[in-house]
Scaffold this motif. Structure first.
Motif, short mmCIF file in Angstrom:
data_model
loop_
_atom_site.label_atom_id
_atom_site.label_comp_id
_atom_site.label_asym_id
_atom_site.label_seq_id
_atom_site.Cartn_x
_atom_site.Cartn_y
_atom_site.Cartn_z
N CYS A 52 31.75 -40.02 -54.97
CA CYS A 52 31.14 -39.26 -56.07
C CYS A 52 29.81 -38.67 -55.64
O CYS A 52 29.48 -37.54 -55.97
CB CYS A 52 30.93 -40.16 -57.29
SG CYS A 52 32.46 -40.61 -58.11
N SER A 53 29.03 -39.46 -54.90
CA SER A 53 27.74 -38.99 -54.42
C SER A 53 27.91 -37.79 -53.50
O SER A 53 27.15 -36.83 -53.57
CB SER A 53 27.03 -40.13 -53.70
OG SER A 53 25.82 -39.69 -53.18
N ALA A 54 28.92 -37.82 -52.64
CA ALA A 54 29.17 -36.69 -51.74
C ALA A 54 29.53 -35.45 -52.54
O ALA A 54 29.08 -34.35 -52.23
CB ALA A 54 30.27 -37.04 -50.74
N THR A 66 33.12 -24.07 -55.28
CA THR A 66 34.02 -25.12 -55.79
C THR A 66 33.45 -25.80 -57.03
O THR A 66 34.18 -26.44 -57.76
CB THR A 66 34.29 -26.18 -54.71
OG1 THR A 66 33.04 -26.76 -54.31
CG2 THR A 66 35.00 -25.59 -53.51
N ASP A 67 32.15 -25.66 -57.27
CA ASP A 67 31.50 -26.27 -58.43
C ASP A 67 31.66 -25.35 -59.65
O ASP A 67 31.29 -24.17 -59.60
CB ASP A 67 30.02 -26.50 -58.14
CG ASP A 67 29.29 -27.08 -59.32
OD1 ASP A 67 29.62 -28.21 -59.73
OD2 ASP A 67 28.41 -26.38 -59.87
N SER A 68 32.20 -25.88 -60.74
CA SER A 68 32.48 -25.08 -61.93
C SER A 68 31.22 -24.50 -62.56
O SER A 68 31.20 -23.35 -62.99
CB SER A 68 33.22 -25.92 -62.97
OG SER A 68 34.47 -26.31 -62.48
N THR A 69 30.15 -25.28 -62.62
CA THR A 69 28.92 -24.79 -63.23
C THR A 69 28.35 -23.63 -62.42
O THR A 69 27.90 -22.62 -62.99
CB THR A 69 27.89 -25.93 -63.38
OG1 THR A 69 28.47 -26.95 -64.19
CG2 THR A 69 26.61 -25.44 -64.03
N ALA A 105 27.96 -30.23 -54.89
CA ALA A 105 27.74 -29.40 -56.08
C ALA A 105 26.28 -28.97 -56.16
O ALA A 105 25.99 -27.80 -56.46
CB ALA A 105 28.13 -30.17 -57.34
N THR A 106 25.36 -29.87 -55.88
CA THR A 106 23.93 -29.54 -55.90
C THR A 106 23.62 -28.49 -54.86
O THR A 106 22.88 -27.53 -55.13
CB THR A 106 23.08 -30.80 -55.67
OG1 THR A 106 23.39 -31.75 -56.70
CG2 THR A 106 21.61 -30.49 -55.69
N THR A 107 24.19 -28.61 -53.67
CA THR A 107 23.97 -27.63 -52.61
C THR A 107 24.49 -26.26 -53.02
O THR A 107 23.82 -25.25 -52.81
CB THR A 107 24.65 -28.10 -51.31
OG1 THR A 107 24.11 -29.37 -50.94
CG2 THR A 107 24.44 -27.12 -50.18
N GLU A 108 25.69 -26.23 -53.63
CA GLU A 108 26.25 -24.95 -54.09
C GLU A 108 25.37 -24.34 -55.17
O GLU A 108 25.11 -23.14 -55.16
CB GLU A 108 27.67 -25.14 -54.63
CG GLU A 108 28.72 -25.21 -53.55
CD GLU A 108 30.12 -25.21 -54.12
OE1 GLU A 108 30.31 -25.27 -55.35
OE2 GLU A 108 31.05 -25.15 -53.30
N ARG A 109 24.93 -25.16 -56.11
CA ARG A 109 24.08 -24.65 -57.21
C ARG A 109 22.76 -24.10 -56.66
O ARG A 109 22.29 -23.07 -57.11
CB ARG A 109 23.84 -25.74 -58.24
CG ARG A 109 25.07 -26.07 -59.04
CD ARG A 109 24.85 -27.19 -60.00
NE ARG A 109 26.13 -27.64 -60.53
CZ ARG A 109 26.29 -28.71 -61.27
NH1 ARG A 109 25.24 -29.44 -61.59
NH2 ARG A 109 27.48 -29.05 -61.71
N ASP A 110 22.20 -24.79 -55.69
CA ASP A 110 20.95 -24.31 -55.07
C ASP A 110 21.18 -22.98 -54.35
O ASP A 110 20.34 -22.08 -54.42
CB ASP A 110 20.39 -25.35 -54.10
CG ASP A 110 19.83 -26.58 -54.80
OD1 ASP A 110 19.60 -26.52 -56.03
OD2 ASP A 110 19.65 -27.61 -54.13
N ALA A 111 22.32 -22.86 -53.67
CA ALA A 111 22.63 -21.61 -52.97
C ALA A 111 22.81 -20.46 -53.97
O ALA A 111 22.33 -19.34 -53.73
CB ALA A 111 23.90 -21.78 -52.13
N ILE A 112 23.47 -20.74 -55.09
CA ILE A 112 23.67 -19.72 -56.13
C ILE A 112 22.32 -19.32 -56.73
O ILE A 112 22.03 -18.14 -56.93
CB ILE A 112 24.63 -20.21 -57.22
CG1 ILE A 112 26.02 -20.47 -56.65
CG2 ILE A 112 24.69 -19.24 -58.39
CD1 ILE A 112 26.64 -19.33 -55.89
#
Length: 192
Positions: A34-36, A78-81, A41-48
Motif C-alpha cells: 500500500c505504501s508503494a 494510473t492515479d485516478s485523482t 500516486a503521490t509522485t504522479e500527483r506531484d508530476a501533474i
C-alpha cells in the motif's frame, strides 16, 4: 503421559507462534505494498501539479494545445485523482475555447468523482473554484459565490490547503464588488 502432553503443548505453541509470525509477515507485506502504491500516486500527483504550474500561462494563450497536452498526459497516469485533475483542466480549456456546455459537463464529471472519493477534497475545491469562473463569466454572480463557499469548505477539510488563499481572494473580490465590505475584509484577512 505427562511428557507426551508437554511435547504436544510445545508443538501447539510452535504452531501458534509460526501462525502469528506468518500473519505479521502478511500484514507487513500488505502495508509495504500500500505504501508503494501511495508513493507512486503521490509522485504522479506531484508530476501533474508541476505540469499544471509550468503551463498556467499557456492555458490562457494556447488552450487547444494545452487541452491536447492534458489528454496526452492522462494516457500515462494510473492515479485516478491525478487523471481527474487533468480532466478538470482539459475541461477548463474547453471553457477558454468558448464551449461553456462541455466545460460544465466536464466539471460535473469531476465533482461526481470527488463526491465518491472523500480523499479528493483538494481536487473538489479546485473544481468548485473552476465552476465559480464558469458561472461568473456566464454572469451568474450569486451562484458563482456559492461555488466559492463550496470550494473553501472542500479545501479546508483537505490536507492540501495550497488553493485556499486563491479561493479566499476570489471570495473577497466578489463581496467587494457587491458592496459587502465586511465579508470582503473577512476573506482578505483569511487570505493573509
Amino acid at each position: 503421559m505427562r511428557k507426551r502432553e508437554t511435547a504436544t503443548s510445545g508443538q501447539t505453541r510452535i504452531r501458534t507462534a509460526a501462525t502469528v509470525i506468518a500473519s505479521i509477515c502478511v500484514v507487513a507485506w500488505a502495508l509495504s505494498s500500500c505504501s508503494a502504491r501511495q508513493n507512486r500516486a503521490t509522485t504522479e500527483r506531484d508530476a501533474i501539479d508541476s505540469l499544471l504550474i509550468s503551463r498556467v500561462d499557456s492555458l490562457y494563450t494556447h488552450p487547444a494545445e494545452m487541452e491536447q497536452r492534458f489528454r496526452d498526459a492522462q494516457r500515462n497516469v494510473t492515479d485516478s485523482t491525478a487523471y481527474y485533475k487533468l480532466e478538470l483542466f482539459a475541461g477548463y480549456c474547453q471553457f477558454l475555447l468558448g464551449d461553456f456546455n462541455r466545460a460544465i459537463e466536464v466539471n460535473q464529471t469531476v465533482l461526481h468523482y470527488c463526491n465518491r472519493h472523500p480523499e479528493a477534497a483538494a481536487l473538489e475545491g479546485i473544481c468548485w473554484n473552476h465552476r465559480f469562473a464558469l458561472l461568473h463569466d456566464m454572469n451568474q454572480k450569486d451562484s458563482a459565490i456559492i461555488c466559492l463557499h463550496h470550494a473553501y469548505d472542500a479545501i479546508y477539510r483537505s490536507t492540501d490547503h495550497r488553493e485556499l488563499e486563491s479561493v479566499c481572494i476570489n471570495l473577497a473580490d466578489q463581496y467587494r464588488l457587491k458592496g459587502d465590505f465586511a465579508d470582503a475584509s473577512k476573506y482578505y484577512r483569511k487570505a493573509l
